[in-house]
Design an enzyme around this catalytic site. Structure first.
Site, PDB file in Angstrom:
ATOM      1  N   SER A 136      -7.615   1.241  10.447  1.00 42.90           N
ATOM      2  CA  SER A 136      -7.621   1.266  11.887  1.00 42.90           C
ATOM      3  C   SER A 136      -8.230   3.128  12.189  1.00 42.90           C
ATOM      4  O   SER A 136      -8.372   3.070  13.039  1.00 42.90           O
ATOM      5  CB  SER A 136      -6.395   1.341  12.609  1.00 42.90           C
ATOM      6  OG  SER A 136      -5.534   2.854  12.315  1.00 42.90           O
ATOM      7  N   LYS A 144       0.097   3.907  20.585  1.00 41.42           N
ATOM      8  CA  LYS A 144      -0.653   4.889  20.198  1.00 41.42           C
ATOM      9  C   LYS A 144      -1.331   5.516  21.064  1.00 41.42           C
ATOM     10  O   LYS A 144      -1.433   7.416  21.474  1.00 41.42           O
ATOM     11  CB  LYS A 144      -1.551   4.412  19.319  1.00 41.42           C
ATOM     12  CG  LYS A 144      -1.918   3.400  17.802  1.00 41.42           C
ATOM     13  CD  LYS A 144      -3.043   3.271  17.312  1.00 41.42           C
ATOM     14  CE  LYS A 144      -2.913   2.679  15.732  1.00 41.42           C
ATOM     15  NZ  LYS A 144      -3.430   1.805  15.808  1.00 41.42           N
TER      16      LYS A 144
END
Ligand code: ATP
Ligand code: MG
Length: 790
Positions: free
Chosen positions: A685, A728
């Site tokens: 990611s 996140k």
């Protein structure tokens, strides 16, 4: 006066002698025997004899003699013994007692029975001459050997018998001596008396002695057999009796214990098969010595069995409103989970034995997973038990130890059921992801059986040895990280993710739950202790950095303890505010945010997911003159390394578009580092984040520090979706980064993040270029410092 011997030798006897019939004895020559005489006719004969020769003829009767007048040779044996009367004693009651000594054998040729007396005509009994002296000696030596055996056998023959006999040599004396020791019937004795040869008599006596040896051996054998069986059965019985008596003295009777167990069994509500098994064990216990190891093991085992809630079931409280009230009262937020519980209750209400899911709460620490399990139990009206699997490596922890082990115990599930006290409790399986495996077996394999509704109906615990029905138990599992849970185990679970709380939620949780609990626990309920929202916010941002509220709660408790101390010491209530908080909690720990506050060359804010919530990670890149090498540091996993290479390749391919000189890739080395270097990191990611750092350092254009980003990059420059969106965004919010770049393909995940989007701007991008356009600042800010100079 003639001696007895003289007479014997000369055979000088009167022709007619008074007869004394003997009933149960045969008198041999040399024998001294007392006789009781009651018959007047015989007594008369004796008196007459005493006055004359003092001799009588003793003849053994063949049968009981009733009428002496008709007595003849047919009633008495004709061979008898002439005896001398040694003494006569009158008995006051009538009759006389005489003592006689046998002199020699004689034959009665005729019995003369008259009214006055009983007499017989007598002729000498002739012994034959012994011709075979050797045979005689041999039979004597045989007799001596037998005598030795006999005296050793411990029977009626004393050791003296052998000793005396061994010194004798005269056959006649030997015969007399043996006869005086043998017990013979009248017939046997008479037969001996009638024998004319000493050798024959001795041979016969040898036969009798042989029988004596056999009898004594048989007796000995019977005795030792009896002793042996006494040794086994009797000894045990004897010892048991002793123990029983001792116990009785001490007031501890075993029988009572066994009776108690049977009573318990009668009252136990359990399946028939279990009862049969228990009965078997009680029976065995009653046969084992109470102090033995085995008895202790069986006692423990029975204690366990009796304490289990075999058929004890609580009734579910299937009331949606009540359940909602309980869940809301104990936990703020967590809408998704609460909805799921209410769904479950609805199904149960419609169908009692409906499908029971195994819920698994996954999320960062301190987000209320464990405590939620307890609330669910309360809302359903079920008993509650918790099993922590953290660090469990031994399969026996799940399935129990075999009873042969010393200190064996059932597995954790059976223990939990005992604690819960019902067979349908809610069991929280805590830290399911921390379960281990080693040489003692794989506990997660055992967990498969526990959590499979098809198999757990007859869950087999090694210690119990009897199946226990776990199908009525409701399981709720918790975990921080799904990755370490094995695929088959995960397949059995209904995963519900908890992502962590935003600042506002934490403040609400504190106000609704944590503060009140902390104040009560510190004994401050009667005092007006107030911790304002501003202080709570300060604590969250300056003293904690977590997804959950555990650390936060701990600090609130610390403030409460300070307040309590102040009340006790100074009788004043502290008013906490942002100015005095450092006095009580120490200096602020997280003064400046971790995210960049300056636009730098080669450093980009990345967003990472960890089991402990989202995190901002800065990806740093520097260029050095070299040979085009890519150096990667910061404990990166393979996937992350590969995504760095992909990013570099993309930059190289599109170098012209970004105005990068191709030589830069061959005469420079590129170093990418991801702090903190000690923490392992992996995953794809960070693709676009790395690309931006690489481009920044190659173009010497700075990165806009107001942005944080996450997204996988492919070689075409597309941004691929990633996981942990909410965590996140939360991390960006915590670090006060106002803009977050996410892959467009994660658009649907934003549904759960609406509450966050108000404070953070989310930009969805399909390609890397969209991100580059926003984040890579123009070159005019070139004078900004680069990472290399930081
Ligand atoms: N939403 C909430 N409402 C009220 N209290 C909460 C909430 N979330 C967490 N708490 C409180 O936070 C504390 C920690 O929660 P808990 O022990 O359940 O965390 P957890 O998720 O099991 O953490 P871990 O993964 O470390 O085991 C508890 O005192 C709990 O009551
Ligand atoms: Mg927990």
């Amino acid at each position: 006066m003639k001696t007895i011997e003289d007479r014997d030798q000369k055979d000088n006897f009167p022709e007619i002698l008074p007869v004394i019939p003997t009933v149960d004895v045969v008198v041999f020559p040399h024998m001294i025997v007392p006789l009781l005489v009651l018959d007047a006719k015989i007594i008369k004969g004796i008196q007459q004899s005493v006055e004359e020769s003092k001799l009588v003829l003793l003849l053994a009767a063949k049968q009981q003699v009733n009428n002496l007048n008709t007595i003849g040779t047919k009633d008495l044996h004709d061979v008898g013994t002439i005896a001398s009367i040694m003494r006569v004693i009158k008995i006051p009651e009538g009759g006389i007692k005489i003592l006689v000594q046998g002199i020699c054998k004689a034959r009665a040729t005729e019995i003369i029975a008259s009214d006055n007396n009983l007499q017989a005509t007598v002729e000498p009994f002739k012994n034959v001459e012994e011709k075979d002296v050797v045979a005689l000696a041999s039979v004597i030596s045989d007799i001596k050997i037998i005598a030795e055996n006999l005296s050793g056998s411990g029977g009626a023959f004393s050791p003296d018998f052998h000793l005396i006999l061994s010194k004798m040599n005269d056959p006649e004396k030997i015969i007399d001596f043996i006869l005086s020791h043998l017990v013979l019937s009248v017939e046997q004795a008479q037969e001996l008396l009638e024998k004319t040869s000493q050798a024959e008599i001795l041979a016969k006596l040898h036969g009798h002695l042989m029988r004596e040896v056999e009898v004594s051996q048989l007796q000995e054998r019977i005795k030792s057999d009896a002793r042996e069986s006494m040794n086994k059965a009797q000894k045990e019985f004897y010892l048991r009796e002793q123990i029983r008596v001792i116990k009785k003295e001490l007031g501890e009777e075993d029988d009572q214990e066994i009776d108690d167990l049977y009573n318990k069994l009668a009252q136990l509500d359990a399946p028939e098969s279990v009862k049969t098994e228990i009965k078997r064990h009680i029976q065995r216990l009653s046969r084992t010595a109470p102090e033995s190891m085995e008895a202790t093991v069986t006692h423990n085992y029975l204690d366990w069995i009796f304490s289990l809630p075999w058929n004890i079931e609580t009734e579910d409280r299937l009331d949606i409103d009540y359940a909602r009230k309980i869940l809301d009262a104990e936990h703020h937020g967590l809408k998704k989970i609460k909805e799921r519980i209410l769904d479950f209750i609805s199904i149960r209400k419609l169908k009692q034995d409906g499908y029971a899911p195994i819920l698994c709460f996954v999320g960062p620490p301190g987000t209320g997973k464990t405590s939620l399990g307890k609330s669910i139990a309360k809302s359903l009206g079920r008993k509650y038990a918790r099993i922590s699997l953290g660090g469990v490596k031994d399969e026996a922890e799940i399935r129990g130890h075999r009873r042969t082990y010393v200190g064996a115990m059932p597995g954790r599930f059976i223990q939990a059921l005992k604690k819960a006290g019902s067979c349908n409790p809610l069991i929280v399986i805590d830290e399911l992801d921390k379960i281990g495996a080693d040489f003692r077996g794989d506990p997660s394999a055992a967990m498969l059986e526990v959590l499979d509704p098809q198999q757990n109906k007859t869950f087999h615990d090694n210690y119990l040895g009897i199946p226990f029905d776990l199908s009525k138990v409701m399981f709720v599992a918790t975990a921080n990280n799904l990755d370490t849970i094995s695929e088959p185990l995960r397949d059995r679970l209904e995963i519900i993710e908890l992502s962590g709380y935003i600042l506002e939620e934490k403040i609400t949780i504190a106000k609704k739950h944590l503060l009140e609990r902390a104040i009560n626990d510190s004994g401050l309920s009667d005092y007006k202790v107030d911790i304002s929202d501003a202080v709570l916010k300060d604590i969250i941002t300056s003293y904690t950095k977590e997804a959950g509220v555990r650390q936060f709660e701990r600090i609130i408790r610390r403030l409460c303890s300070k307040a309590a101390r102040s009340i006790v010491e100074n009788d004043t209530i502290i008013k906490f505010d942002s100015d005095n908080i450092e006095k009580y909690l120490g200096p602020r720990k997280f003064m400046s945010e971790d995210a960049l506050t300056q636009d730098l060359i080669g450093i980009t804010n990345g967003l990472a997911w960890t089991p402990y919530g989202g995190e901002i990670i800065k990806i740093e890149a520097v260029l050095m003159s070299g040979k085009g090498k890519l150096i990667l540091t910061g404990h990166l996993g393979n996937v992350m390394k590969e995504s760095a290479q992909a990013a570099l390749s993309y930059a190289r391919v599109h170098a012209k578009e970004f105005g990068i000189d191709k030589k830069m890739f061959t005469n420079h080395d590129l170093h990418i580092h991801v702090p903190a270097g000690g923490v392992p990191k992996d995953g794809p990611s960070a693709g676009i984040t790395m690309l931006l750092s690489i481009l920044s350092v190659l173009t010497q254009r700075p990165i806009n520090s107001k942005y944080a980003m996450t997204g996988e990059l492919n070689l075409c420059g597309e941004v691929m979706p990633i996981g942990g969106v909410r965590e996140k965004i939360l991390a960006a919010q915590r670090s006060k980064v106002p803009h977050v770049i996410l892959p467009y393909k994660n658009k649907n995940d934003l549904v759960d993040c609406q509450d966050l989007i108000t404070s953070v701007e989310v930009i969805l991008v399909k390609t890397a270029n969209e991100a580059i356009d926003r984040v890579l600042l123009p070159a005019e800010s070139k004078n900004k410092p680069s990472a290399a100079k930081v």
